[in-house]
Write a protein that holds these residues in place. Structure first.
Motif, PDB file in Angstrom:
ATOM      1  N   GLU A   1       0.812  -1.212   0.000  1.00 55.99           N
ATOM      2  CA  GLU A   1       0.000   0.000   0.000  1.00 55.99           C
ATOM      3  C   GLU A   1       0.853   1.273   0.000  1.00 55.99           C
ATOM      4  O   GLU A   1       0.341   2.355  -0.268  1.00 55.99           O
ATOM      5  CB  GLU A   1      -0.979   0.008   1.164  1.00 55.99           C
ATOM      6  N   ASN A   2       2.142   1.151   0.300  1.00 50.50           N
ATOM      7  CA  ASN A   2       2.998   2.336   0.264  1.00 50.50           C
ATOM      8  C   ASN A   2       3.933   2.340  -0.955  1.00 50.50           C
ATOM      9  O   ASN A   2       4.948   3.031  -0.956  1.00 50.50           O
ATOM     10  CB  ASN A   2       3.816   2.461   1.549  1.00 50.50           C
TER      11      ASN A   2
ATOM     12  N   ARG B   1      -3.135  -6.650   2.673  1.00 49.65           N
ATOM     13  CA  ARG B   1      -2.668  -5.327   3.098  1.00 49.65           C
ATOM     14  C   ARG B   1      -1.254  -5.463   3.655  1.00 49.65           C
ATOM     15  O   ARG B   1      -1.039  -6.152   4.659  1.00 49.65           O
ATOM     16  CB  ARG B   1      -3.605  -4.756   4.161  1.00 49.65           C
TER      17      ARG B   1
ATOM     18  N   THR C   1       3.047  -3.520   3.667  1.00 49.57           N
ATOM     19  CA  THR C   1       3.918  -2.397   3.342  1.00 49.57           C
ATOM     20  C   THR C   1       5.364  -2.868   3.236  1.00 49.57           C
ATOM     21  O   THR C   1       5.745  -3.897   3.788  1.00 49.57           O
ATOM     22  CB  THR C   1       3.849  -1.302   4.424  1.00 49.57           C
TER      23      THR C   1
END
Length: 388
Positions: A171-172, A254, A256
Motif C-alpha cells: 500500500e505504500n 494489506r 507495506t
C-alpha cells in the motif's frame, strides 16, 4: 541410617544418569550465553525462538537442531518448552513434526526457521508461522508456512506454505514505480545502480506474480487483536509487514515495504507506551553483526531507524554480544519490562547454539541492551531508563 541415606542418594544419582528419574533444575538467575538446561537436564533446543504468554505461562517455541553439518535442516521439527518464571523450562515435546512422506513439503531435511506462535481469541486456536525452505533447494523457495492447533503445546497441523501477496502491491508503493522494467541482468550486483534499483523495488516487481519472498520473520498481535507478519523479503534487502486475516491463517493483502534496501533480518517487535519498537540484524549469514533498532507509530509503518541498540565495547557492539535477535519477551507482572532474546549460532554444530536473555533499557527514548554476566527479574525493579 546415615549409610542408608548415602546408598539411597547414590542409587538416585545412578538412576538419574541412566535417565530413569527426572533431572531437577531450580534456576533463579539468567546466565546469558551459558548452557541452559531444561527440566530433564538437557540443553534447551529451541533456536530462532518465539515466545507466547498464555494463561500466565511462558511458552518457548524454537528450531530443534541436531549435531553435525546437517543440523540446521529440520530432522525433528519445532520443539516447545513452558515456564512460569522464565528461568526454569519444562520440555513439552515436539509441537510441529516433520514427516518421512516425500510428498509432503514438511518432509525431513527441509528447513524450518524462526517459528512463532500466536493465540487467536476469537477462534481459540494457536497459530504458528515459520520460514520454510524446501528440501534440496537451498534457500530458493523463500516460503512462509502456517500450522494450527487446539492446544498451545500442539500437535500443530501443517496447513500450507506460500509466497505471500501474489499479484498485490504494497500500500505504500507508488504507482510511478509499478511499470519500471525488471532489468537485473543489465546491472552489476551491489553497484550504486543496483542498490538504487533495490530501493525502488526491483525484486518486488520481479516477484509480483508468484508472490513475495518470506524468510526471517516474526509475528506481532496488537492490542486490538489484529496480527501482523514481519518478514525479510526482496532477496533479504527489504522487510515486509503484512496484516494477517481475522483467523490468523492467511494474509489480507494489506502490506507495506519497510526500510527499503536497508538489509534487515531477524526482526523482533514489542510495544511500549503506544509506540512500536523493532530489533533486527544485518546480513552476514551465520556470523554476528551490529544490531539495528527502529520505531513506528503503527506496525505497518513508516519505521524510523534508531541505530545500534548495543552498548559496550567495540567488539560487543559490532556483534550484538555475539548474537542475533530473535524475540522480545514482555515480563508478566512488571510494567514496561522487556527481555531481548538472541541466538548464538554454531553452524558447525548447530545443537550447541546458546541463547542470550538481556533486559531492555531505554536511553534517550531508544531501546538499548547492555551485557549482564548474571541477572534476574529484580533488575526491572532496581533500574530505570535514562530517558531525558
Amino acid at each position: 541410617m546415615r549409610e542408608q541415606r548415602i546408598i539411597l542418594v547414590g542409587f538416585c544419582l545412578i538412576l538419574s544418569g541412566l535417565g530413569l528419574v527426572g533431572f531437577q533444575t531450580d534456576f533463579q538467575h539468567f546466565f546469558p550465553g551459558k548452557e541452559w538446561k531444561d527440566d530433564q537436564g538437557v540443553h534447551i533446543n529451541a533456536h530462532g525462538g518465539g515466545f507466547l504468554i498464555h494463561e500466565d505461562i511462558y511458552y518457548w517455541f524454537g528450531e530443534h537442531k541436531i549435531a553435525g553439518k546437517e543440523g540446521n535442516k529440520a530432522h525433528v521439527g519445532v520443539r516447545v518448552y513452558s515456564s512460569k518464571d522464565l528461568y526454569n523450562w519444562k520440555n513439552e515435546g515436539v509441537a510441529l513434526e516433520v514427516h518421512d512422506d516425500p510428498n509432503s513439503l514438511l518432509v525431513k531435511g527441509c528447513v524450518i526457521e524462526r517459528p512463532k506462535v500466536i493465540y487467536n481469541e476469537k477462534t481459540k486456536k494457536f497459530v504458528m508461522w515459520f520460514h520454510h525452505e524446501l528440501k534440496g533447494q537451498g534457500y530458493d523457495a523463500a516460503l512462509t508456512g502456517v500450522a494450527v492447533s487446539d492446544q498451545v503445546t500442539g500437535p500443530y497441523a501443517y496447513l500450507e506454505s506460500v509466497n505471500p501477496n501474489a499479484g498485490i502491491w504494497p500500500e505504500n508503493y507508488p504507482d510511478s514505480l509499478k511499470s519500471k522494467p525488471v532489468n537485473l541482468d543489465e546491472m552489476e550486483a551491489w553497484s550504486a545502480e543496483w542498490r538504487a534499483a533495490v530501493v525502488d523495488g526491483i525484486f518486488l516487481r520481479r516477484d509480483f506474480d508468484r508472490g513475495q519472498m518470506a524468510r526471517d520473520m516474526t509475528l506481532f498481535v496488537d492490542d486490538d487483536g489484529k496480527a501482523y507478519h514481519f518478514f525479510s523479503s526482496e532477496n533479504n534487502q527489504t522487510l515486509h509487514v503484512a496484516e494477517l486475516s481475522e483467523d490468523y491463517l492467511s494474509h489480507t493483502g494489506r502490506y507495506t515495504r519497510v526500510l527499503p534496501g536497508q538489509q534487515n533480518e531477524a526482526p523482533a517487535i514489542f510495544k511500549k507506551e503506544g509506540k512500536y519498537y523493532m530489533f533486527s540484524s544485518g546480513l552476514t549469514g551465520w556470523k554476528p553483526n551490529p544490531g539495528k533498532s527502529a520505531v513506528a507509530d503503527h506496525p505497518l509503518g513508516p519505521w524510523t531507524p534508531l541505530g545500534n541498540p548495543t552498548r559496550g565495547t567495540e567488539e560487543e557492539m559490532n556483534t550484538t554480544f555475539w548474537s542475533q535477535s530473535t524475540a522480545v519477551i514482555p515480563v508478566l507482572g512488571k510494567e514496561d519490562a522487556f527481555i531481548f532474546v538472541g541466538d548464538r549460532w554454531t553452524p558447525e554444530n548447530p545443537i550447541d547454539g546458546k541463547y542470550i536473555f538481556l533486559p531492555v533499557q531505554f536511553e534517550d527514548s531508544k531501546p538499548i541492551i547492555r551485557w549482564q554476566d548474571q541477572w534476574d527479574l529484580s533488575f526491572f525493579d532496581q533500574n530505570e531508563s535514562t530517558d531525558e
